[in-house]
Design a protein around this motif. Sequence first.
Motif, mmCIF file in Angstrom:
data_model
loop_
_atom_site.group_PDB
_atom_site.id
_atom_site.type_symbol
_atom_site.label_atom_id
_atom_site.label_comp_id
_atom_site.label_asym_id
_atom_site.label_seq_id
_atom_site.Cartn_x
_atom_site.Cartn_y
_atom_site.Cartn_z
ATOM 1 N N THR A 206 82.975 52.763 -17.478
ATOM 2 C CA THR A 206 83.989 51.776 -17.894
ATOM 3 C C THR A 206 84.561 51.039 -16.681
ATOM 4 O OG1 THR A 206 85.704 53.496 -17.957
ATOM 5 C CG2 THR A 206 84.630 52.974 -20.034
ATOM 6 N N ALA A 209 81.981 48.408 -15.620
ATOM 7 C CA ALA A 209 82.000 47.253 -16.531
ATOM 8 C C ALA A 209 83.249 46.404 -16.305
ATOM 9 C CB ALA A 209 81.945 47.738 -17.978
ATOM 10 N N GLU A 281 76.868 49.562 -23.833
ATOM 11 C CA GLU A 281 76.582 48.113 -23.798
ATOM 12 C C GLU A 281 76.718 47.505 -25.193
ATOM 13 O OE1 GLU A 281 72.724 47.875 -21.820
ATOM 14 O OE2 GLU A 281 73.727 47.511 -19.885
ATOM 15 N N SER A 284 80.604 47.556 -26.190
ATOM 16 C CA SER A 284 81.500 46.724 -25.367
ATOM 17 C C SER A 284 81.038 45.277 -25.317
ATOM 18 C CB SER A 284 81.564 47.273 -23.940
ATOM 19 O OG SER A 284 80.305 47.096 -23.303
ATOM 20 N N ARG A 286 79.033 44.258 -23.165
ATOM 21 C CA ARG A 286 78.855 43.937 -21.737
ATOM 22 C C ARG A 286 77.577 44.567 -21.208
ATOM 23 N NH1 ARG A 286 84.309 42.943 -18.500
ATOM 24 N NH2 ARG A 286 85.420 42.020 -20.252
ATOM 25 N N LYS A 287 76.957 43.864 -20.294
ATOM 26 C CA LYS A 287 75.783 44.412 -19.622
ATOM 27 C C LYS A 287 76.297 45.255 -18.448
ATOM 28 C CE LYS A 287 71.321 43.976 -19.951
ATOM 29 N NZ LYS A 287 71.263 45.206 -20.714
ATOM 30 N N TRP A 330 86.032 52.286 -23.871
ATOM 31 C CA TRP A 330 86.143 50.900 -23.398
ATOM 32 C C TRP A 330 87.498 50.293 -23.766
ATOM 33 C CZ3 TRP A 330 85.123 47.947 -19.774
ATOM 34 C CH2 TRP A 330 85.157 46.549 -19.871
#
Length: 339
Positions: A206, A209, A281, A284, A286-287, A330
Amino acid sequence: MTKILVTGGAGFIGSHTTVELQQQGYTVLIADNLSNTNAGVVDNIEKITSIRPLFEKVDLSVQTECAALFERHPDIEGVINFAAHKAVGESVEKPLMYYRNNLCIVLNVLNEMQRRGIKNFVQSSSCTVYGEPDQLPITETAPLKPALAPYGNTKKMVEDILQDCAKQDLVHAIALRYFNPIGAHPSALIGELPNGVPNNLMPFITQTAAGIREQLSVFGNDYNTPDGTCIRDYIHVVDLAKSHVAALRRLLQNEQKAHFETFNIGTGNGFSVLQVIQSFEKMSGRKLNYRIADRREGDIEKIWADTSYSNHELGWHAEQSLDDMTRDAWRWQLHLMES
Ligand code: UD1
């Protein structure tokens, strides 16, 4: 109202357990020295439950402080012990600090309990007591292996202390052997507060990210597992917290089969590091920036729990999925960044 002392109750697992206890009608007294958390956690527990837990800033490893706490609260009926140092690497560097703190807390608390005839004790233990398993899933009857670090040793030693005291009927104890607790409360008001660079996987993910860490290192992809990365039994911290309420109920209702019992607290499912990243991923959006790195010394290849005994005996089972865990971890990270 049954009053329960929750040592380390302002920490990650202790705070979630306090929430569940209060929601089940228990009165909670938190004793915490705030060495690895802050008093704002108590406010947030109140926000979630609308009940403010009693709170005392105490160092229970100091005998006089521990005795004075019990003196002020003669109506304690049970103890759930979370108060401990928990960083594996640090325990290797500072063994005396770990043995002194983690063991003295237990000895002091048990001593006060014995003096007052309080029997009920739930201990925060760890699957680390099993070492590298010979058979999977691992049951509570599997042989225990020597720990590689003082941290793991303290978990094993506390189980031994409880076992010996239980034989003399000085305590009625349950040790909950946690697998890998992750996630956070769905309210995003309480969660894990790692000090400095996280050692554990989920907070490292986390924070990466979130841009606090540049890149996650995946420790090894040449293990004998389907994708080569290590496998663990990740469990949502709220599910884990509920297992303590179940254990406490068993003690209070005198349902134990022996005065010292151990239970595996996991989901029974193993996931690899790469599967955790994939779930994160997805949840969230997000990559994650990660790379494959060398193996981390002391890591075991794979472990997951046989939870049938704890499910049956405690009437408890983990309900939340890996996606629930990564989603809530997250949300908590986002909350931390807003506040
Ligand atoms: C670790 C401790 C364990 C302790 C637990 C507390 C070790 C060897 N074990 O368990 O005794 O009870 O924390 O929560 O330290 N990983 C990465 N990159 C990272 C961090 C972790 O790839 O930056 C991998 C690890 O190799 C492992 C998995 O993620 O396969 C989980 O690691 P972690 O969260 O540290 O937990 P454990 O090692 O299982």
